[in-house]
Design an enzyme around this catalytic site. Structure first.
Site, PDB file in Angstrom:
ATOM      1  N   ASP A   1      -3.962 -10.978  12.589  1.00 56.25           N
ATOM      2  CA  ASP A   1      -5.361 -10.537  12.535  1.00 56.25           C
ATOM      3  C   ASP A   1      -6.256 -11.563  11.857  1.00 56.25           C
ATOM      4  OD1 ASP A   1      -4.465 -10.237   9.943  1.00 56.25           O
ATOM      5  OD2 ASP A   1      -5.337  -8.249   9.641  1.00 56.25           O
TER       6      ASP A   1
ATOM      7  N   HIS B   1      -4.152 -11.084   7.274  1.00 55.96           N
ATOM      8  CA  HIS B   1      -2.860 -10.899   6.621  1.00 55.96           C
ATOM      9  C   HIS B   1      -2.116 -12.221   6.439  1.00 55.96           C
ATOM     10  CE1 HIS B   1      -3.376  -6.606   7.128  1.00 55.96           C
ATOM     11  NE2 HIS B   1      -2.275  -6.405   6.447  1.00 55.96           N
TER      12      HIS B   1
ATOM     13  N   ALA C   1       0.813  -1.218   0.000  1.00 59.46           N
ATOM     14  CA  ALA C   1       0.000   0.000   0.000  1.00 59.46           C
ATOM     15  C   ALA C   1       0.849   1.272   0.000  1.00 59.46           C
ATOM     16  CB  ALA C   1      -0.937  -0.003   1.202  1.00 59.46           C
TER      17      ALA C   1
ATOM     18  N   LEU D   1      -4.403  -5.203   0.615  1.00 55.49           N
ATOM     19  CA  LEU D   1      -4.450  -4.965   2.063  1.00 55.49           C
ATOM     20  C   LEU D   1      -3.627  -3.721   2.394  1.00 55.49           C
ATOM     21  CD1 LEU D   1      -4.075  -8.559   3.552  1.00 55.49           C
ATOM     22  CD2 LEU D   1      -6.053  -7.050   3.778  1.00 55.49           C
TER      23      LEU D   1
ATOM     24  N   HIS E   1       6.627  -7.660   9.066  1.00 54.55           N
ATOM     25  CA  HIS E   1       5.433  -8.483   8.791  1.00 54.55           C
ATOM     26  C   HIS E   1       5.748  -9.683   7.898  1.00 54.55           C
ATOM     27  CE1 HIS E   1       5.163  -5.762   5.358  1.00 54.55           C
ATOM     28  NE2 HIS E   1       4.590  -4.782   6.050  1.00 54.55           N
TER      29      HIS E   1
ATOM     30  N   ASP F   1       0.304  -3.423  12.792  1.00 55.72           N
ATOM     31  CA  ASP F   1       0.309  -2.727  11.500  1.00 55.72           C
ATOM     32  C   ASP F   1      -1.022  -1.988  11.327  1.00 55.72           C
ATOM     33  OD1 ASP F   1       1.362  -1.806   9.145  1.00 55.72           O
ATOM     34  OD2 ASP F   1       1.079  -3.655   8.017  1.00 55.72           O
TER      35      ASP F   1
ATOM     36  N   ASN G   1       4.067 -11.158   4.585  1.00 55.76           N
ATOM     37  CA  ASN G   1       3.390 -10.099   3.825  1.00 55.76           C
ATOM     38  C   ASN G   1       4.418  -9.223   3.111  1.00 55.76           C
ATOM     39  OD1 ASN G   1       1.315 -10.277   6.547  1.00 55.76           O
ATOM     40  ND2 ASN G   1       0.487 -10.507   4.504  1.00 55.76           N
ATOM     41  N   ALA G   2       4.123  -8.897   1.849  1.00 54.26           N
ATOM     42  CA  ALA G   2       4.997  -8.063   1.013  1.00 54.26           C
ATOM     43  C   ALA G   2       6.370  -8.685   0.806  1.00 54.26           C
ATOM     44  CB  ALA G   2       5.121  -6.643   1.584  1.00 54.26           C
TER      45      ALA G   2
ATOM     46  N   ARG H   1      12.272 -24.427  -3.612  1.00 49.80           N
ATOM     47  CA  ARG H   1      13.581 -24.272  -4.264  1.00 49.80           C
ATOM     48  C   ARG H   1      14.149 -22.874  -4.071  1.00 49.80           C
ATOM     49  NH1 ARG H   1      11.363 -28.009  -7.808  1.00 49.80           N
ATOM     50  NH2 ARG H   1      10.325 -26.405  -9.057  1.00 49.80           N
TER      51      ARG H   1
END
Ligand code: ZN
Length: 385
Positions: free
Chosen positions: A247, A250, A141, A306, A215, A273, A218-219, A226
């Site tokens: 939560d 996520h 985001a 998200l 996090h 977050d 995430n991201a 592999r």
């Protein structure tokens, strides 16, 4: 002085049944059983029968709450700080997402200037700067217009002495590892996140001094057998601590269990977050300068990405226990001792022990926050009924 008695105290490494805690000013003076610690004449008394007394929670990543966004309005850090104790949070890192560099400077200034709301609230321990040295492919985001390549010139003022505690960057970017060294020298903890790093690139980052993963899952690329990527490196390297958003949106509960087992619980910090809509009704809100839609469970950009959570840290803690089956005592370090240690504050923060800051939370048996004490002051009490 405040004398709390008849609590089940989790220090968190030790459980004291029928425990008592004596608070003098901002500090804890004594901890023991109610038999061992007697009430001094004149001390205010709190009967905590049936309640669990734990250290105040620490959130290393929160973007805002109660309608305030720290990136849009850095001065709002203190308004949010005043209200966070309702979630058991007594210390936090206000997080500034990728934005013009003046915004970071304004947040540093806001933290150092102190509160206009008196001393009754959570303490911002310094700023977490998430960006602008992130990988555009994993921008999440973050506004791509403000992403930058690592440049030591841009971080000259980012030091722990100037209120910066944590910086999230993508270790695979050119010049990132040099920047890690610069920031570490300035007393800043560096974290890997919003990154496409391979396992090898991530480990090179840990070699250079990266000590945290922002996090986890995430991201960053998903686990692949592999090419384990940054997530695989965070789960197996043994050196970094990882932040987890529990939560239920996520990260799937099964992946929370995987992380909990791989990291043996001890190298995890729960983060919210959370964004401006935490503590607010569903609707349309602002994150940085992007519009976000909140539907009661999640917060997303208009395209569905998200955009930070609306989970509170006490709910995140209850979720961790529900997902992993661990005990409260096993879960507590993830919001107390582990984040305190990561920031180098383990001598004063994160424990119920003499000479520690009197940051304390009283929980009901259902782990709801009944009351919170920050620096020796009662800053939140759940109203009856
Ligand atoms: Zn992020």
């Amino acid at each position: 002085m405040i004398y709390i008695q008849h609590a089940t105290v989790l220090t968190p490494h030790r459980q004291i049944d029928d425990g008592a805690v004596l608070i003098d000013g901002p500090q804890i003076l004594a901890v023991g059983t109610a038999d061992e610690i007697s009430r001094p004449a004149g001390a205010d008394e709190i009967d905590a029968s049936g309640l669990i007394l734990v250290p105040g929670f620490i959130d290393l990543q929160i973007n805002g709450a109660f309608g305030h966004d720290f990136t849009a309005d850095p001065a709002s850090i203190w308004a949010v700080a005043a209200q966070l104790p309702r979630y058991g949070v007594t210390s936090f890192l206000p997080t500034i997402v990728t934005s013009p560099l003046e915004t970071v400077a304004a947040a540093q200034e806001a933290v150092s200037r102190g509160s206009n709301y008196g001393s009754g609230g959570a303490t911002p321990l310094g700023v977490h700067i998430e960006g602008p040295f992130l990988n555009p492919e994993k921008k999440g985001a973050h506004n791509p217009a403000y992403l930058r390549l690592p440049d030591p010139e841009l971080v000259r003022e980012w030091s722990s002495a100037r209120g910066v505690r944590l910086v999230t960057l993508a270790p695979e970017l050119p010049g990132a590892l040099d920047l890690v060294a610069v920031l570490a020298k300035q007393g800043v903890v560096v974290s890997a996140g919003h990154s496409t790093a391979t396992c090898r690139e991530a480990e090179a980052g840990f070699d250079a001094g990266i000590r945290y993963g922002t996090h986890l899952f995430n991201a960053m690329p998903p686990l692949h057998h592999r090419e384990p990527g940054l997530a695989g490196a965070l789960l197996t390297d043994g050196r970094p601590v990882s932040g987890l958003i529990t939560d239920g949106i996520h990260t799937h509960p099964s992946m929370i269990r995987l992380a909990w087992r791989a990291l043996d619980g001890g190298s995890i910090t729960l983060v919210t977050d959370a964004m401006a809509a935490l503590g607010m009704a569903p609707g349309r809100h602002l994150l940085g300068d992007l519009d976000v839609v909140v539907d009661g469970q999640s917060a997303r950009l208009l395209d569905g990405t998200l955009a930070g959570s609306i989970v509170s840290l006490d709910a995140a803690l209850r979720n961790l226990i529900a997902y992993t089956g661990c005990s409260l005592a096993q879960a507590l370090p993830a919001v107390t001792t582990t984040p305190a240690k990561l920031l180098g504050l383990e001598a004063t923060l994160g424990r119920v022990a003499p000479r520690y800051l009197a940051n304390l939370v009283l929980l009901t048996p259902e782990l709801q926050v009944q009351a919170a004490i920050a620096k020796g002051q009662i800053v939140y009490e759940q109203s009856p009924g």
